[in-house]
Scaffold this motif. Structure first.
Motif, PDB file in Angstrom:
ATOM      1  N   ASN A  11       0.710  -1.060   0.070  1.00 44.20           N
ATOM      2  CA  ASN A  11       0.059  -0.088   0.225  1.00 44.20           C
ATOM      3  C   ASN A  11       0.678   1.199   0.048  1.00 44.20           C
ATOM      4  O   ASN A  11       0.194   2.575   0.320  1.00 44.20           O
ATOM      5  CB  ASN A  11      -0.927  -0.120   1.227  1.00 44.20           C
ATOM      6  N   TRP A  12       2.070   1.028  -0.294  1.00 43.91           N
ATOM      7  CA  TRP A  12       2.934   2.305  -0.579  1.00 43.91           C
ATOM      8  C   TRP A  12       2.621   3.230  -1.358  1.00 43.91           C
ATOM      9  O   TRP A  12       2.467   4.400  -1.072  1.00 43.91           O
ATOM     10  CB  TRP A  12       4.331   1.977  -0.847  1.00 43.91           C
ATOM     11  N   MET A  13       1.795   2.671  -2.494  1.00 44.20           N
ATOM     12  CA  MET A  13       1.120   3.585  -3.445  1.00 44.20           C
ATOM     13  C   MET A  13       0.161   4.498  -2.762  1.00 44.20           C
ATOM     14  O   MET A  13      -0.352   5.696  -3.708  1.00 44.20           O
ATOM     15  CB  MET A  13       0.594   2.889  -4.587  1.00 44.20           C
ATOM     16  N   SER A  14      -0.453   4.419  -1.778  1.00 50.26           N
ATOM     17  CA  SER A  14      -1.614   5.220  -1.120  1.00 50.26           C
ATOM     18  C   SER A  14      -0.806   6.487  -0.800  1.00 50.26           C
ATOM     19  O   SER A  14      -1.669   7.487  -0.714  1.00 50.26           O
ATOM     20  CB  SER A  14      -2.254   4.682   0.101  1.00 50.26           C
ATOM     21  N   TYR A  15       0.381   6.585  -0.564  1.00 49.32           N
ATOM     22  CA  TYR A  15       0.865   7.913  -0.240  1.00 49.32           C
ATOM     23  C   TYR A  15       2.346   8.284  -1.321  1.00 49.32           C
ATOM     24  O   TYR A  15       2.730   9.392  -1.338  1.00 49.32           O
ATOM     25  CB  TYR A  15       1.512   7.948   1.379  1.00 49.32           C
ATOM     26  N   HIS A  88      12.261  10.407  14.026  1.00 50.68           N
ATOM     27  CA  HIS A  88      13.256  10.823  13.127  1.00 50.68           C
ATOM     28  C   HIS A  88      13.523   9.578  12.262  1.00 50.68           C
ATOM     29  O   HIS A  88      13.830   8.526  12.906  1.00 50.68           O
ATOM     30  CB  HIS A  88      14.658  11.304  13.941  1.00 50.68           C
ATOM     31  N   VAL A  89      13.281   9.915  11.197  1.00 47.35           N
ATOM     32  CA  VAL A  89      13.689   8.681  10.217  1.00 47.35           C
ATOM     33  C   VAL A  89      14.850   8.897   9.448  1.00 47.35           C
ATOM     34  O   VAL A  89      15.277  10.029   8.777  1.00 47.35           O
ATOM     35  CB  VAL A  89      12.641   8.674   9.174  1.00 47.35           C
ATOM     36  N   LEU A  90      15.818   7.921   9.469  1.00 54.87           N
ATOM     37  CA  LEU A  90      16.922   7.916   8.639  1.00 54.87           C
ATOM     38  C   LEU A  90      16.801   6.697   7.674  1.00 54.87           C
ATOM     39  O   LEU A  90      16.651   5.704   8.021  1.00 54.87           O
ATOM     40  CB  LEU A  90      18.090   7.763   9.507  1.00 54.87           C
ATOM     41  N   THR A  91      17.205   7.202   6.365  1.00 56.86           N
ATOM     42  CA  THR A  91      17.272   6.162   5.344  1.00 56.86           C
ATOM     43  C   THR A  91      18.419   6.093   4.469  1.00 56.86           C
ATOM     44  O   THR A  91      18.819   7.294   4.214  1.00 56.86           O
ATOM     45  CB  THR A  91      15.914   6.043   4.605  1.00 56.86           C
ATOM     46  N   GLU A  92      18.731   5.073   4.014  1.00 61.68           N
ATOM     47  CA  GLU A  92      20.188   5.045   3.284  1.00 61.68           C
ATOM     48  C   GLU A  92      20.276   3.815   2.278  1.00 61.68           C
ATOM     49  O   GLU A  92      19.651   2.793   2.870  1.00 61.68           O
ATOM     50  CB  GLU A  92      21.513   5.160   4.080  1.00 61.68           C
ATOM     51  N   GLU A  93      20.532   3.956   1.259  1.00 67.21           N
ATOM     52  CA  GLU A  93      21.048   2.848   0.442  1.00 67.21           C
ATOM     53  C   GLU A  93      22.413   3.017  -0.156  1.00 67.21           C
ATOM     54  O   GLU A  93      22.924   3.976  -0.448  1.00 67.21           O
ATOM     55  CB  GLU A  93      19.771   3.015  -0.724  1.00 67.21           C
ATOM     56  N   TRP A 119      10.105  10.382  -1.348  1.00 64.84           N
ATOM     57  CA  TRP A 119       9.351   9.193  -0.661  1.00 64.84           C
ATOM     58  C   TRP A 119       9.430   9.673   0.807  1.00 64.84           C
ATOM     59  O   TRP A 119       8.517   9.435   1.389  1.00 64.84           O
ATOM     60  CB  TRP A 119      10.271   7.785  -0.915  1.00 64.84           C
ATOM     61  N   VAL A 120      10.587  10.057   1.297  1.00 68.67           N
ATOM     62  CA  VAL A 120      10.639  10.473   2.855  1.00 68.67           C
ATOM     63  C   VAL A 120       9.680  11.419   3.192  1.00 68.67           C
ATOM     64  O   VAL A 120       8.804  11.338   4.200  1.00 68.67           O
ATOM     65  CB  VAL A 120      11.970  10.701   3.265  1.00 68.67           C
ATOM     66  N   GLU A 121       9.397  12.426   2.206  1.00 68.56           N
ATOM     67  CA  GLU A 121       8.757  13.529   2.336  1.00 68.56           C
ATOM     68  C   GLU A 121       7.034  13.217   2.379  1.00 68.56           C
ATOM     69  O   GLU A 121       6.568  13.700   3.132  1.00 68.56           O
ATOM     70  CB  GLU A 121       8.864  14.689   1.446  1.00 68.56           C
ATOM     71  N   ILE A 125       4.422  13.318   5.557  1.00 71.61           N
ATOM     72  CA  ILE A 125       3.121  13.975   5.304  1.00 71.61           C
ATOM     73  C   ILE A 125       1.824  12.876   5.485  1.00 71.61           C
ATOM     74  O   ILE A 125       0.943  12.863   6.053  1.00 71.61           O
ATOM     75  CB  ILE A 125       2.687  14.368   3.845  1.00 71.61           C
ATOM     76  N   ALA A 126       2.014  11.438   5.112  1.00 72.38           N
ATOM     77  CA  ALA A 126       1.323  10.394   5.408  1.00 72.38           C
ATOM     78  C   ALA A 126       1.050  10.152   6.805  1.00 72.38           C
ATOM     79  O   ALA A 126      -0.112   9.892   7.363  1.00 72.38           O
ATOM     80  CB  ALA A 126       1.452   9.183   4.637  1.00 72.38           C
ATOM     81  N   ALA A 127       2.058  10.101   7.619  1.00 67.52           N
ATOM     82  CA  ALA A 127       2.123   9.557   8.888  1.00 67.52           C
ATOM     83  C   ALA A 127       1.699  10.747   9.806  1.00 67.52           C
ATOM     84  O   ALA A 127       0.782  10.578  10.631  1.00 67.52           O
ATOM     85  CB  ALA A 127       3.639   9.608   9.359  1.00 67.52           C
TER      86      ALA A 127
END
Length: 134
Positions: A11-15, A88-93, A119-121, A125-127
Motif C-alpha cells: 500500500n505504499w502507493m497510497s502515499y 526521526h527517520v534515517l534512510t540510506e541505500e 518518498w521520505v517527504e 505527510i502520510a504519517a
C-alpha cells in the motif's frame, strides 16, 4: 505511524504513487523478517528480501535487479528513532555492482537520491495525516 506505513509495502502507493507495483511473494501480509517481495522502481523490476526487522526501530532489505547479469545488489535501510515531537527517520541505500553504476549512476545521475527524498517527504505527510485523524 511511520512504521505501519513502511511495513505495509503493498500500500505504499497510497502515499507514494511511484511505488504502485509492490507485491509480497512470501506468505506475509506486511514486510517482516525474511519477507520476499518484488517491486518496480524507476522502471526496473527488482526482487528483495527483508534482512533486518526490529519493529518500530529498523527495517532493511537486500535488492537484486531482474535481468542483471553482473551480480549487482543494493541494501536499503531505515532507522526510526523516537523524539519528543514524534520520530526521526534515517534512510540510506548502498549499491554495489556495474548495473547500479551504469544504469542508475551514469544514465540517471541523482535520480535515486531524488526518488528517496520524495518518498521520505511523502511518508512524513502520510504519517502526520494519520496522527491527526485525517
Amino acid at each position: 505511524m511511520v512504521w505501519k506505513l513502511l511495513v505495509d509495502a503493498e500500500n505504499w502507493m497510497s502515499y507514494f504513487p511511484a511505488e504502485n507495483q509492490v507485491k509480497i511473494l512470501s506468505r506475509e501480509n506486511e514486510l517482516a523478517a525474511g519477507t520476499i517481495w518484488s517491486r518496480v522502481t524507476v522502471g526496473y523490476l527488482m526482487h528483495l528480501i527483508v534482512t533486518e526487522f526490529e519493529p518500530n526501530q529498523r527495517l532493511s532489505w537486500k535488492t537484486t535487479v531482474d535481468g542483471d547479469q553482473t551480480g549487482s545488489t543494493a541494501y536499503h535501510g531505515w532507522v526510526i528513532t523516537p523524539t519528543d515531537e514524534g520520530v526521526h527517520v534515517l534512510t540510506e541505500e548502498t549499491q554495489q555492482g556495474e548495473w547500479f553504476l551504469n544504469i542508475l549512476g551514469h544514465k540517471h545521475p541523482g535520480a535515486l537520491y531524488a526518488y528517496h527524498q520524495d518518498w521520505v517527504e511523502r511518508l512524513k505527510i502520510a504519517a502526520e495525516a494519520i496522527a491527526a485523524g485525517k
